[in-house]
Design a protein around this motif. Sequence first.
Motif, PDB file in Angstrom:
ATOM      1  N   LEU A   1       0.851  -1.186   0.000  1.00 38.85           N
ATOM      2  CA  LEU A   1       0.000   0.000   0.000  1.00 38.85           C
ATOM      3  C   LEU A   1       0.886   1.235   0.000  1.00 38.85           C
ATOM      4  N   VAL A   2       0.526   2.231  -0.818  1.00 38.34           N
ATOM      5  CA  VAL A   2       1.325   3.451  -0.949  1.00 38.34           C
ATOM      6  C   VAL A   2       0.410   4.659  -0.853  1.00 38.34           C
ATOM      7  N   THR A   3       0.847   5.691  -0.137  1.00 41.02           N
ATOM      8  CA  THR A   3       0.132   6.959  -0.146  1.00 41.02           C
ATOM      9  C   THR A   3       0.870   7.944  -1.042  1.00 41.02           C
ATOM     10  N   GLU A   4       0.109   8.682  -1.845  1.00 35.67           N
ATOM     11  CA  GLU A   4       0.629   9.808  -2.616  1.00 35.67           C
ATOM     12  C   GLU A   4       0.056  11.083  -2.003  1.00 35.67           C
ATOM     13  N   ARG A   5       0.872  12.120  -1.940  1.00 37.69           N
ATOM     14  CA  ARG A   5       0.457  13.330  -1.234  1.00 37.69           C
ATOM     15  C   ARG A   5      -0.808  13.965  -1.817  1.00 37.69           C
ATOM     16  N   ASP A   6      -1.084  13.724  -3.094  1.00 43.95           N
ATOM     17  CA  ASP A   6      -2.275  14.300  -3.715  1.00 43.95           C
ATOM     18  C   ASP A   6      -3.569  13.680  -3.206  1.00 43.95           C
ATOM     19  N   GLY A   7      -3.477  12.641  -2.385  1.00 39.23           N
ATOM     20  CA  GLY A   7      -4.669  12.046  -1.808  1.00 39.23           C
ATOM     21  C   GLY A   7      -4.967  10.648  -2.293  1.00 39.23           C
ATOM     22  N   ASN A   8      -4.070  10.069  -3.061  1.00 40.03           N
ATOM     23  CA  ASN A   8      -4.293   8.743  -3.611  1.00 40.03           C
ATOM     24  C   ASN A   8      -3.699   7.650  -2.723  1.00 40.03           C
ATOM     25  N   VAL A   9      -4.471   6.607  -2.514  1.00 37.82           N
ATOM     26  CA  VAL A   9      -3.954   5.390  -1.890  1.00 37.82           C
ATOM     27  C   VAL A   9      -3.875   4.350  -2.997  1.00 37.82           C
ATOM     28  N   LYS A  10      -2.683   3.799  -3.205  1.00 39.95           N
ATOM     29  CA  LYS A  10      -2.485   2.863  -4.299  1.00 39.95           C
ATOM     30  C   LYS A  10      -2.001   1.513  -3.772  1.00 39.95           C
ATOM     31  N   LEU A  11      -2.337   0.491  -4.528  1.00 39.88           N
ATOM     32  CA  LEU A  11      -1.947  -0.872  -4.185  1.00 39.88           C
ATOM     33  C   LEU A  11      -1.051  -1.406  -5.294  1.00 39.88           C
ATOM     34  N   ILE A  12       0.143  -1.867  -4.911  1.00 44.09           N
ATOM     35  CA  ILE A  12       1.052  -2.485  -5.869  1.00 44.09           C
ATOM     36  C   ILE A  12       0.917  -3.995  -5.724  1.00 44.09           C
ATOM     37  N   GLU A  13       0.413  -4.619  -6.776  1.00 41.15           N
ATOM     38  CA  GLU A  13       0.100  -6.043  -6.734  1.00 41.15           C
ATOM     39  C   GLU A  13       0.483  -6.685  -8.063  1.00 41.15           C
TER      40      GLU A  13
END
Length: 255
Positions: free
Chosen positions: A97-109
Amino acid sequence: MRKLIYLIIIIILAVFVVKIFNIQYVLSCDKDIELECKRTLLINESRKITFIADKKTDIDYNYIDSPFTKEKYYVESIKSDLINPWGFEFLPDKTILVTERDGNVKLIEDGETKLIYEIKTLVLIETGLLGLAIDPDFDENNYIYLYYTYSLDNSKPEYLIAVDDGKRKVLNRLSRFTFKDRTLKNEQILIDNIPGSSYHSGGRLEFGPDGKLYVTTGDAQEILLSQDPDFLGGKILRLNTDGSIPFNNPYENSY
């Protein structure tokens, strides 16, 4: 002349050290892409550290500048398609799980990056969606913790310490979410009204060996207030996973 001799001696010694330890530093960058840059530090038979690289055009040549420890490592970039990543954590199934400062939570799978959740956040110079933590009992409760910045009146202040009628307009919040169906649900605000500013908003989250959640808050450019126990800025906060104050905190009824 003496300075030139010293310089030559230093260069010879540097080459000698590199030869002895068989150190190679490889920097390759494809300038046709916004950033497709990979750096690898090889030191004999090394262990491996993976990191997530930001998407940017200005390359920081001091990216790897930590002194060597007794363990030997090489560094390998595993993702470079993120914009302003700030925090990341491994889930038990080894996805990230990764947070980007612009407000996105992303999943690397499986090598793919997927947007799984968006938070309405206030992005200034050092604010936005920041810290991320995984509950130690994630297998049972699926809890995820996020720290992010917001504006009191949904405006976007451009000045450093935004205060209106005595109320600070830039604030930070710690919330708990449930990770379910590959997205985040059921936000529960644990701590609100953490002072914020364009600079020094803090935001790192980490669970300690005691099972308590530790939160760093920035001084919000109010340096003199950092020692004030009633000011949440400039502190390391310690709390239970439900947001309550542990009975054995150093200061009674205080995070």
